[in-house]
Design an enzyme around this catalytic site. Sequence first.
Site, mmCIF file in Angstrom:
data_model
loop_
_atom_site.group_PDB
_atom_site.id
_atom_site.type_symbol
_atom_site.label_atom_id
_atom_site.label_comp_id
_atom_site.label_asym_id
_atom_site.label_seq_id
_atom_site.Cartn_x
_atom_site.Cartn_y
_atom_site.Cartn_z
ATOM 1 N N TYR A 91 35.162 -9.984 -21.205
ATOM 2 C CA TYR A 91 34.718 -11.330 -20.864
ATOM 3 C C TYR A 91 35.925 -12.260 -20.804
ATOM 4 O O TYR A 91 36.595 -12.496 -21.814
ATOM 5 C CB TYR A 91 33.711 -11.862 -21.882
ATOM 6 N N PRO A 238 17.316 -10.823 -21.384
ATOM 7 C CA PRO A 238 15.866 -10.850 -21.597
ATOM 8 C C PRO A 238 15.161 -11.889 -20.737
ATOM 9 O O PRO A 238 13.936 -11.861 -20.630
ATOM 10 C CB PRO A 238 15.735 -11.190 -23.084
ATOM 11 N N GLY A 242 18.087 -15.520 -15.972
ATOM 12 C CA GLY A 242 17.612 -16.880 -15.755
ATOM 13 C C GLY A 242 16.355 -16.988 -14.934
ATOM 14 O O GLY A 242 15.668 -18.012 -14.966
#
Length: 360
Positions: A91, A238, A242
């Site tokens: 990241y 999850p 979005g």
Amino acid sequence: MAVRLKVYQSFLDRFDHRAWGYGGAGELVECAAVAFHFPAFRDRIGQRPPVETQDPVRALGFDGVAQPRGFAVLHHALDRGVTFWDTADMYGSGHNERLIGRALRGRRDEVVLATKFGIIRDAEGGMALNSRPEYVREACDASLQRLGTDVIDLYYLHRVDPATPIEETVAAMAELVAEGKVRAIGLSEAAAATIRRAAEVHPISAVQSEYSIFSRDIEDSVIPACLEVGATLVAYSPLGRGMLSGRFKQDVRPAEGDFRTLTPRFQGDAYEANVALVAEIEALAAAKSCKPAEVALAWVLSRGDHVITIPGTSKRDNLKVNLGAYDIALTDDELKRLDRLADQVKGDRYDERGMSIING
């Protein structure tokens, strides 16, 4: 909704069972887990038998923003008692680990800290996999330095490298545990057979996979394997990146250059069909006087005590909504309504390259 989990008593003196994850700097979040449900932590840290708690386990992800707003949100989460943070070395090409290290200065002992390794950039700037034993140690040492800590509480293999037997990779990770550099190990997007093979070498504390109302392919084999070896299932994305929050509409799409526009579910006719499915979640949320995101997260949390959900956010308002999901109870009829949606979803969750390195 109180989540009933086994918690090792030695942790209870330090933490109150909430968690946080960090992606950041323009990278899609795939973060956060909860250490208190990880069986392998008992052997490494906890010395007492498991006990039961009714406290809610709160797990969050963070799609990073520039400083100082990023620090403000991170510190706010910590002040709210979110005490497990999970990131990855890829990241921001290591930037996010440095940022977390800075954010935790003076407060490192308040959190359980996790990171991942195994995805690297190739000479052309593309993505490649590396889980060779010698690289495991190199990656760990680099993460420790960037994070400004002497131990990583949970160390994941980010993607399974087909060029290296999983037994060799996990054996190298186990050496880091023996040396005190790592406390527990996990896998991400691993196939059921890989999980079982890995667990023969060293206890696997967590398996991170995409899991949501729209993505349920892991139910047939991965989740049973997690239960078999005693690993927590850490559900990333999850909210379907979005989409399940109701944020996107037929005329409101991700901006140009957004990672999501490269994924099949956010393209063409598939996008329109999938947005239409979200209307069912929105209707249910309206009837329960809550947000669609709360319903979507509550669905994942309902799948069992072995499942932790990790929504991502960069805003305090979304943080509040995500935490609110733990107070949402879904009836059997409501769960059945949501269960019907997965079979109607159009498009894969990644492009061809992304799909080739999952379920490894």
